[in-house]
Motif scaffolding. Structure first.
Motif, mmCIF file in Angstrom:
data_model
loop_
_atom_site.group_PDB
_atom_site.id
_atom_site.type_symbol
_atom_site.label_atom_id
_atom_site.label_comp_id
_atom_site.label_asym_id
_atom_site.label_seq_id
_atom_site.Cartn_x
_atom_site.Cartn_y
_atom_site.Cartn_z
ATOM 1 N N PHE A 1 0.822 -1.206 0.000
ATOM 2 C CA PHE A 1 0.000 0.000 0.000
ATOM 3 C C PHE A 1 0.857 1.258 0.000
ATOM 4 N N MET A 2 2.065 1.172 0.557
ATOM 5 C CA MET A 2 2.962 2.334 0.519
ATOM 6 C C MET A 2 3.390 2.645 -0.917
ATOM 7 N N GLU A 3 3.599 1.599 -1.696
ATOM 8 C CA GLU A 3 3.956 1.795 -3.099
ATOM 9 C C GLU A 3 2.809 2.437 -3.870
ATOM 10 N N THR A 4 1.586 1.927 -3.684
ATOM 11 C CA THR A 4 0.467 2.471 -4.455
ATOM 12 C C THR A 4 0.132 3.891 -4.032
ATOM 13 N N LEU A 5 0.221 4.190 -2.738
ATOM 14 C CA LEU A 5 -0.023 5.559 -2.299
ATOM 15 C C LEU A 5 1.038 6.498 -2.854
ATOM 16 N N SER A 6 2.296 6.049 -2.843
ATOM 17 C CA SER A 6 3.377 6.861 -3.379
ATOM 18 C C SER A 6 3.186 7.127 -4.869
ATOM 19 N N LEU A 7 2.674 6.134 -5.595
ATOM 20 C CA LEU A 7 2.441 6.270 -7.039
ATOM 21 C C LEU A 7 1.096 6.909 -7.348
ATOM 22 N N ASN A 8 0.369 7.290 -6.300
ATOM 23 C CA ASN A 8 -0.938 7.956 -6.423
ATOM 24 C C ASN A 8 -1.968 7.081 -7.135
ATOM 25 N N VAL A 9 -1.900 5.773 -6.862
ATOM 26 C CA VAL A 9 -2.895 4.828 -7.377
ATOM 27 C C VAL A 9 -4.078 4.809 -6.407
ATOM 28 N N PRO A 10 -5.321 4.944 -6.874
ATOM 29 C CA PRO A 10 -6.475 4.875 -5.969
ATOM 30 C C PRO A 10 -6.422 3.617 -5.106
ATOM 31 N N LYS B 1 -1.561 9.204 13.804
ATOM 32 C CA LYS B 1 -2.194 10.438 13.344
ATOM 33 C C LYS B 1 -2.435 10.387 11.839
ATOM 34 N N CYS B 2 -1.440 9.914 11.096
ATOM 35 C CA CYS B 2 -1.590 9.814 9.642
ATOM 36 C C CYS B 2 -2.666 8.802 9.259
ATOM 37 N N PHE B 3 -2.743 7.685 9.992
ATOM 38 C CA PHE B 3 -3.774 6.691 9.697
ATOM 39 C C PHE B 3 -5.165 7.236 10.025
ATOM 40 N N LYS B 4 -5.244 8.056 11.050
ATOM 41 C CA LYS B 4 -6.530 8.682 11.384
ATOM 42 C C LYS B 4 -6.992 9.564 10.240
ATOM 43 N N GLU B 5 -6.063 10.311 9.647
ATOM 44 C CA GLU B 5 -6.402 11.168 8.506
ATOM 45 C C GLU B 5 -6.816 10.326 7.300
ATOM 46 N N LEU B 6 -6.128 9.219 7.067
ATOM 47 C CA LEU B 6 -6.513 8.320 5.971
ATOM 48 C C LEU B 6 -7.901 7.731 6.204
ATOM 49 N N GLU B 7 -8.206 7.444 7.467
ATOM 50 C CA GLU B 7 -9.508 6.882 7.809
ATOM 51 C C GLU B 7 -10.621 7.898 7.574
ATOM 52 N N GLU B 8 -10.352 9.151 7.899
ATOM 53 C CA GLU B 8 -11.368 10.198 7.768
ATOM 54 C C GLU B 8 -11.785 10.434 6.320
ATOM 55 N N VAL B 9 -10.884 10.172 5.370
ATOM 56 C CA VAL B 9 -11.226 10.376 3.959
ATOM 57 C C VAL B 9 -11.593 9.072 3.261
ATOM 58 N N GLY B 10 -11.612 7.966 4.003
ATOM 59 C CA GLY B 10 -12.073 6.700 3.445
ATOM 60 C C GLY B 10 -11.017 5.849 2.784
ATOM 61 N N ILE B 11 -9.743 6.184 2.975
ATOM 62 C CA ILE B 11 -8.677 5.340 2.427
ATOM 63 C C ILE B 11 -8.432 4.146 3.337
ATOM 64 N N TRP C 1 -13.662 10.510 -6.232
ATOM 65 C CA TRP C 1 -13.287 10.452 -4.794
ATOM 66 C C TRP C 1 -11.795 10.657 -4.607
ATOM 67 N N TRP C 2 -10.998 9.962 -5.409
ATOM 68 C CA TRP C 2 -9.551 9.952 -5.201
ATOM 69 C C TRP C 2 -8.921 11.331 -5.406
ATOM 70 N N GLN D 1 -10.311 14.240 -4.897
ATOM 71 C CA GLN D 1 -10.791 15.286 -4.002
ATOM 72 C C GLN D 1 -9.639 15.859 -3.192
ATOM 73 N N GLU D 2 -9.726 17.137 -2.889
ATOM 74 C CA GLU D 2 -8.632 17.821 -2.202
ATOM 75 C C GLU D 2 -8.292 17.174 -0.862
ATOM 76 N N GLU D 3 -9.320 16.836 -0.071
ATOM 77 C CA GLU D 3 -9.056 16.266 1.253
ATOM 78 C C GLU D 3 -8.450 14.862 1.155
ATOM 79 N N THR D 4 -8.875 14.092 0.131
ATOM 80 C CA THR D 4 -8.310 12.750 -0.064
ATOM 81 C C THR D 4 -6.832 12.854 -0.409
ATOM 82 N N GLN D 5 -6.509 13.729 -1.350
ATOM 83 C CA GLN D 5 -5.118 13.895 -1.761
ATOM 84 C C GLN D 5 -4.260 14.488 -0.649
#
Length: 582
Positions: free
Chosen positions: A485-494, A512-522, A544-545, A547-551
């Motif tokens: 998942f670190m690879e796909t997030l880094s490559l900006n894959v949904p 804290k970072c996982f909480k932010e990912l949870e809030e946007v549905g990742i 969805w992907w 969206q400003e808050e998701t990115q």
């Protein structure tokens, strides 16, 4: 009840009531056999994850004492004067695995005795001279093998308990039905013959040694050119195996009066299980290293994986490090997000510098943030109207290390979560979800489990690369806390991620970072929540992907744990040189 310690059915008796020592005894492929027996499964001690974490730190301290004693023992045995740091690099990872494995096996036998339900156990005569592996990589293969575990449980039962035993003849012991080895691809076999270790005549004595850096091959070659040295892709074969020679094993730890049965069994098994590469074959190892065409005085040594179980690399690195060459190690997975992990602890204990994918550690000043290495030079495409790619993982049926991951029978909970996720999806989406199995099945029968549960499920065996599969997919679905998942997030894959945080504990630095990912549905902590999100976004994943808050959540996570570096080879060169000159 008859105590059964492994899936080897010749130890199961005829029709006695059975106490299975753990879920590893119940192979899915043999369900029609064990389901007909009257049995119980002993509760697993590390289902208490608080205990797991406590045991992890206690064993880390214990490992230091063992390495200190082994330093004196091995120096005397081999007539050398290497320091504790040398031996820590060379065999520290093996010690980490050895103590974790034996502690786990001993604890479960102890729990069986405490249950007061065991009346007997069927065992075989153990040929103890055959238990020592050639080197660490072979030992890791052994500790997840049924026959090896049967032997270890037998020794522990005979040495530390009064359980009545019945000896079974050797030819009655069936062989393990599981296959743990992954075959090397034809491409990699050809590559190893054509590319590896070529042009070493152009190597200079003070060149940096770069091996298994986790960079794509082309990028690794660029890195070496950037360091102004001739690019060489290196690989080491194993030292030829030798037979056990008990004259090398006639020693013991100084603890004359072990304080409990665990320390007694460690004292007994350590001389018997220490790999031959550190005893009978040590002189051959040293001689082989001297004959290699490696730089004699490398300015530094850089790897992301060779420091775990490559004996030739380890001896070379340990000796070079003592002579002044810095050992620079890099992350090769989700190190920054794991709450605890034996591999990480070993790396941080031996590295002069450990390059992270972006995270920092206030308790380890040798951790230096850099960025994700695996995606350098990669451009990933995907299909907005394609499939959903659900990537699975497995862990061995027996514990082999202590990590913030499912251990042993806890993998059954992991499979249940995957089935719950898939089962919660609408039929129209199920038809478009591709299940990519983990290539090393490790005896879990992944494919059969899925097909028994869902007749029409789309399955990929795990042989095709994730990057190639993603080209035909609209969404990546990650099911475990590790590299992918670190690879796909880094490559900006949904990406949608979900796992049980009670079995995949997240490090405090990452919460804290996982909480932010949870809030946007990742990120999702339950399979049902993840399935609802997939259903919601399926017809418009980009909407969805992007969206400003998701990115924003994705970017913040990546900056800390999977950082993208501009001009990565230039910056990595600069980082390595600067680090080396400190």
């Amino acid at each position: 009840m008859l105590l059964v310690t492994t899936p080897l059915e010749s130890t199961w008796g005829a029709d006695e009531d059975i106490m299975f020592l753990g879920e590893w005894c119940k192979l899915y492929s043999r369900k029609e056999i064990w389901s007909k027996r009257n049995y119980e499964v002993l509760p697993y001690h590390w289902d208490d994850r608080v205990k797991l974490k406590k045991d992890f730190f206690n064993l880390q301290n214990f490992n230091k004492k063992i390495i200190k004693e082994l330093t004196h023992i091995l120096n005397e045995l081999h007539n050398v004067k290497e320091n504790e740091h040398y031996w820590g690099i060379l065999l520290g990872y093996w010690v980490n695995i050895f103590t974790a494995v034996i502690f786990d096996r001993w604890t479960m036998i102890d729990k069986a005795v405490e249950s007061n339900k065991i009346t007997k156990c069927h065992i075989s005569n153990v040929e103890e001279n055959n238990l020592a592996a050639n080197e660490t990589s072979d030992f890791i293969d052994s500790v997840i093998n049924d026959s090896w575990n049967q032997a270890i449980y037998t020794i522990i039962i005979k040495l530390t308990t009064n359980i009545p035993v019945e000896i079974i003849k050797k030819d009655q012991i069936s062989k393990s039905e599981t296959k743990n080895k992954q075959k090397k691809s034809y491409f990699k076999q050809v590559l190893s013959k054509v590319v590896f270790n070529k042009f070493t005549c152009f190597s200079k004595n003070n060149d940096a040694l770069i091996i298994n850096s986790y960079l794509p091959i082309i990028e690794e070659l660029k890195l070496q050119l950037s360091l102004r040295q001739f690019p060489i892709i290196r690989n080491f074969k194993k030292v030829k195996a030798v037979e056990v020679d008990n004259s090398f094993r006639n020693w013991e730890l100084k603890d004359r009066k072990p304080k409990d049965n665990f320390h007694e069994i460690i004292k007994y098994l350590l001389p018997k299980l220490l790999p031959k590469i550190y005893l009978e074959n040590y002189k051959n190892l040293v001689s082989t290293v001297k004959k290699t065409s490696l730089p004699k005085s490398p300015k530094f040594i850089f790897t992301a994986s060779s420091h775990y179980d490559n004996s030739i690399f380890l001896e070379y690195a340990a000796k070079s490090n003592n002579l002044g060459s810095k050992l620079i190690l890099a992350d090769h997975g989700g190190f920054g997000c794991n709450a605890f992990n034996g591999a990480i602890s070993y790396q941080l204990s031996v590295a002069d510098v450990s390059l992270s994918w972006g995270w920092q550690d206030k308790d380890h000043i040798n951790v230096r943030p850099f960025g994700i290495l695996k995606t350098i030079g990669k451009n990933q495409t995907w299909d907005n109207n394609g499939l959903g790619l659900m990537v699975l993982g497995t862990m061995p049926r027996y514990s082999f290390d202590i990590r913030a991951m499912p251990i042993a029978g806890q993998m059954n909970d992991y499979f249940t979560d995957q089935f719950d996720f898939y089962g919660s999806l609408p039929e129209s989406i199920k038809k478009k979800i591709l299940i990519r199995l983990y290539q090393g099945d490790l005896g879990w029968d992944q494919k059969k489990r899925w097909q028994d549960k869902f007749r029409n499920v789309l399955i990929d065996s795990g042989k095709l690369s994730i990057n190639n599969l993603l080209k035909k997919c609209r969404l990546f679905i990650s099911t475990y806390n590790a590299t992918t998942f670190m690879e796909t997030l880094s490559l900006n894959v949904p990406t949608i991620m979900f796992w049980n945080i009670n079995n995949w504990e997240i490090h405090d630095r990452a919460k804290k970072c996982f909480k932010e990912l949870e809030e946007v549905g990742i990120f999702h902590a339950t399979p049902q929540s993840a399935a609802l999100k997939v259903t919601e976004i399926w017809d418009n994943v980009p909407g969805w992907w992007n969206q400003e808050e998701t990115q924003k959540a994705r970017t913040n996570f990546c900056n800390n744990f999977a950082k993208e570096v501009k001009n990565p080879i230039k910056e990595l060169t600069k980082k390595l040189i600067t680090t080396n000159n400190e």
